[in-house]
Design a protein around this motif. Structure first.
Motif, PDB file in Angstrom:
ATOM      1  N   PHE B  16      -5.072   8.713 -47.988  1.00 41.79           N
ATOM      2  CA  PHE B  16      -4.145   7.641 -47.651  1.00 41.79           C
ATOM      3  C   PHE B  16      -4.836   6.300 -47.438  1.00 41.79           C
ATOM      4  O   PHE B  16      -4.237   5.256 -47.637  1.00 41.79           O
ATOM      5  CB  PHE B  16      -3.368   8.000 -46.381  1.00 41.79           C
ATOM      6  N   GLU B  17      -6.097   6.364 -47.043  1.00 38.65           N
ATOM      7  CA  GLU B  17      -6.779   5.113 -46.727  1.00 38.65           C
ATOM      8  C   GLU B  17      -7.334   4.411 -47.956  1.00 38.65           C
ATOM      9  O   GLU B  17      -7.625   3.221 -47.918  1.00 38.65           O
ATOM     10  CB  GLU B  17      -7.927   5.378 -45.753  1.00 38.65           C
ATOM     11  N   LEU B  20      -7.112   0.613 -48.902  1.00 38.18           N
ATOM     12  CA  LEU B  20      -6.758  -0.172 -47.728  1.00 38.18           C
ATOM     13  C   LEU B  20      -7.866  -1.188 -47.453  1.00 38.18           C
ATOM     14  O   LEU B  20      -9.040  -0.877 -47.557  1.00 38.18           O
ATOM     15  CB  LEU B  20      -6.616   0.765 -46.531  1.00 38.18           C
ATOM     16  N   GLN B  25      -4.297  -4.436 -40.506  1.00 35.44           N
ATOM     17  CA  GLN B  25      -4.090  -4.235 -39.080  1.00 35.44           C
ATOM     18  C   GLN B  25      -4.721  -2.936 -38.602  1.00 35.44           C
ATOM     19  O   GLN B  25      -4.625  -1.901 -39.229  1.00 35.44           O
ATOM     20  CB  GLN B  25      -2.600  -4.249 -38.764  1.00 35.44           C
ATOM     21  N   LEU B  26      -5.348  -3.044 -37.447  1.00 33.21           N
ATOM     22  CA  LEU B  26      -6.045  -1.928 -36.842  1.00 33.21           C
ATOM     23  C   LEU B  26      -5.123  -0.740 -36.624  1.00 33.21           C
ATOM     24  O   LEU B  26      -5.474   0.413 -36.910  1.00 33.21           O
ATOM     25  CB  LEU B  26      -6.645  -2.393 -35.510  1.00 33.21           C
ATOM     26  N   GLU B  27      -3.928  -1.016 -36.140  1.00 31.57           N
ATOM     27  CA  GLU B  27      -2.979   0.061 -35.867  1.00 31.57           C
ATOM     28  C   GLU B  27      -2.712   0.899 -37.115  1.00 31.57           C
ATOM     29  O   GLU B  27      -2.706   2.135 -37.056  1.00 31.57           O
ATOM     30  CB  GLU B  27      -1.649  -0.513 -35.352  1.00 31.57           C
ATOM     31  N   ARG B  29      -4.568   1.243 -39.734  1.00 36.27           N
ATOM     32  CA  ARG B  29      -5.747   2.015 -40.129  1.00 36.27           C
ATOM     33  C   ARG B  29      -5.906   3.259 -39.279  1.00 36.27           C
ATOM     34  O   ARG B  29      -6.224   4.333 -39.795  1.00 36.27           O
ATOM     35  CB  ARG B  29      -7.002   1.136 -40.019  1.00 36.27           C
ATOM     36  N   VAL B  30      -5.658   3.132 -37.984  1.00 36.39           N
ATOM     37  CA  VAL B  30      -5.738   4.310 -37.107  1.00 36.39           C
ATOM     38  C   VAL B  30      -4.706   5.345 -37.526  1.00 36.39           C
ATOM     39  O   VAL B  30      -5.004   6.537 -37.656  1.00 36.39           O
ATOM     40  CB  VAL B  30      -5.524   3.926 -35.627  1.00 36.39           C
ATOM     41  N   TRP B  31      -3.507   4.874 -37.766  1.00 34.67           N
ATOM     42  CA  TRP B  31      -2.424   5.786 -38.138  1.00 34.67           C
ATOM     43  C   TRP B  31      -2.747   6.531 -39.441  1.00 34.67           C
ATOM     44  O   TRP B  31      -2.613   7.744 -39.527  1.00 34.67           O
ATOM     45  CB  TRP B  31      -1.105   5.018 -38.250  1.00 34.67           C
ATOM     46  N   LEU B  32      -3.222   5.795 -40.430  1.00 37.82           N
ATOM     47  CA  LEU B  32      -3.498   6.451 -41.705  1.00 37.82           C
ATOM     48  C   LEU B  32      -4.657   7.436 -41.590  1.00 37.82           C
ATOM     49  O   LEU B  32      -4.633   8.505 -42.202  1.00 37.82           O
ATOM     50  CB  LEU B  32      -3.780   5.413 -42.791  1.00 37.82           C
ATOM     51  N   ARG B  33      -5.627   7.087 -40.789  1.00 34.46           N
ATOM     52  CA  ARG B  33      -6.752   8.014 -40.630  1.00 34.46           C
ATOM     53  C   ARG B  33      -6.323   9.259 -39.878  1.00 34.46           C
ATOM     54  O   ARG B  33      -6.742  10.373 -40.189  1.00 34.46           O
ATOM     55  CB  ARG B  33      -7.913   7.319 -39.910  1.00 34.46           C
ATOM     56  N   LEU B  34      -5.483   9.055 -38.888  1.00 33.35           N
ATOM     57  CA  LEU B  34      -4.923  10.183 -38.136  1.00 33.35           C
ATOM     58  C   LEU B  34      -4.165  11.109 -39.091  1.00 33.35           C
ATOM     59  O   LEU B  34      -4.322  12.337 -39.066  1.00 33.35           O
ATOM     60  CB  LEU B  34      -3.975   9.638 -37.065  1.00 33.35           C
TER      61      LEU B  34
END
Lengths: 171, 171
Positions: B16-17, B20, B25-27, B29-34
């Motif tokens: 997913f990343e 990118l 936005q940091l949020e 990136r965190v969400w996609l990595r999660l």
DNA sequence: CCTGGATATTTTAAACTTAAAATATCTTTC
DNA sequence: GAAAGATATTTTAAGTTTAAAATATCCAGG
């Protein structure tokens, strides 16, 4: 009346972790909590996409991938990036093509492959959804500070690395 | 030949990343990595369950919930804990009942409700899968130390809290 | 060239999942 | 105690997802 209370009042809004013991393996607890977070976020985004734009999460995810690849992607590349099966992508693309949001054309130089990309209308539709989507995500991460998020990003990178390593091994 | 390379060699095994930007936005990136981590783990467990025990992840998850609730759970409690719709649970239970792994009986004191629990055979089947399942999870988290995992657990708890708060609001 | 293995995609069948509507039962209130 | 609203579950229709089999094309070696 001393019957067993089946409604289990302690579990008003349970999740995967409910009923898990604190002395269970740490790895399992991390995994279940990770899954819970992912599910909560997914559910929220799904609901917002439906209510606000009358579309679905898989469609949105697919369009997001195509948006990041202006030259288009083959079906295979798309299925790898979305981490779903080829057949799944075939079905999704079929529907998006019908809706006029995506176009499919033969890949130059390889008659087996198809290149898929957003149509003008698809790009427009996606761009219309992006800001709201970003807001939703930001809103959900409101409880975390910048420090938290970078720490989380780092730890997840490490986990992702650990997971990726054992992907290659397979068999 | 200076044509665009559609095979995109940089993306041998995307997720997913891929695509990118670091300045997104940091949020997000965190969400996609999660999401990527969750998908990788899920995929692995799913494959192992199929190859080793010829069963599926939803079935396993459901049985895990019932295993933690020896007195059984109502359909509603089950769907809340699994974070899926009622109808979904109905179908899963139907199949598990057919296979003799789960039993359904009227809830005492409420003729609307059903209480579901593992049968003897279901309990035996689940216990047979647990150790292997734990091994798989442990193996996947091998790259993380104890410190990492507790840190991750804490950050995810915070995120979960942040997410739970906006669940109640809902309209 | 042509055959065998690899790659790209689609098809198929079954399972899973959702949202919304339909049922059935409970609970409260007048 | 009957109506109105709340709860628990099932049903329905459509969409998503998977794994495995089937097609079609490419590519490498003889």
């Amino acid at each position: 009346m001393d019957e067993v209370d089946l409604t289990d009042r302690a579990e008003v809004q349970g999740d995967f972790e409910t009923g898990l013991n604190a002395d269970d393996q740490l790895e399992l607890r991390v995994w279940l909590r990770l899954l819970t977070c992912a599910n909560l976020i997914e559910r929220n985004v799904r609901q917002n996409l439906r209510e606000t734009f009358d579309t679905t999460l898989p469609r949105f995810d697919l369009m997001a991938q195509l948006d990041r690849a202006p030259d288009g992607l083959t079906m295979g590349a798309l299925s790898r990036r979305m981490m779903v099966t080829n057949g799944n992508v075939t079905g999704l693309i079929d529907r998006l093509v019908t809706e006029g949001l995506v176009e499919r054309r033969p890949a130059p130089g390889d008659r087996r492959a198809q290149v898929v990309r957003l149509t003008r209308a698809g790009k427009r539709a996606f761009d219309g959804m992006t800001p709201a989507h970003a807001d939703w995500i930001n809103e959900m991460f409101k409880g975390l500070g910048r420090q938290d998020m970078t720490a989380l990003l780092r730890l997840l990178a490490k986990l992702k690395q650990s997971l990726a390593e054992r992907e290659g091994q397979e068999k």
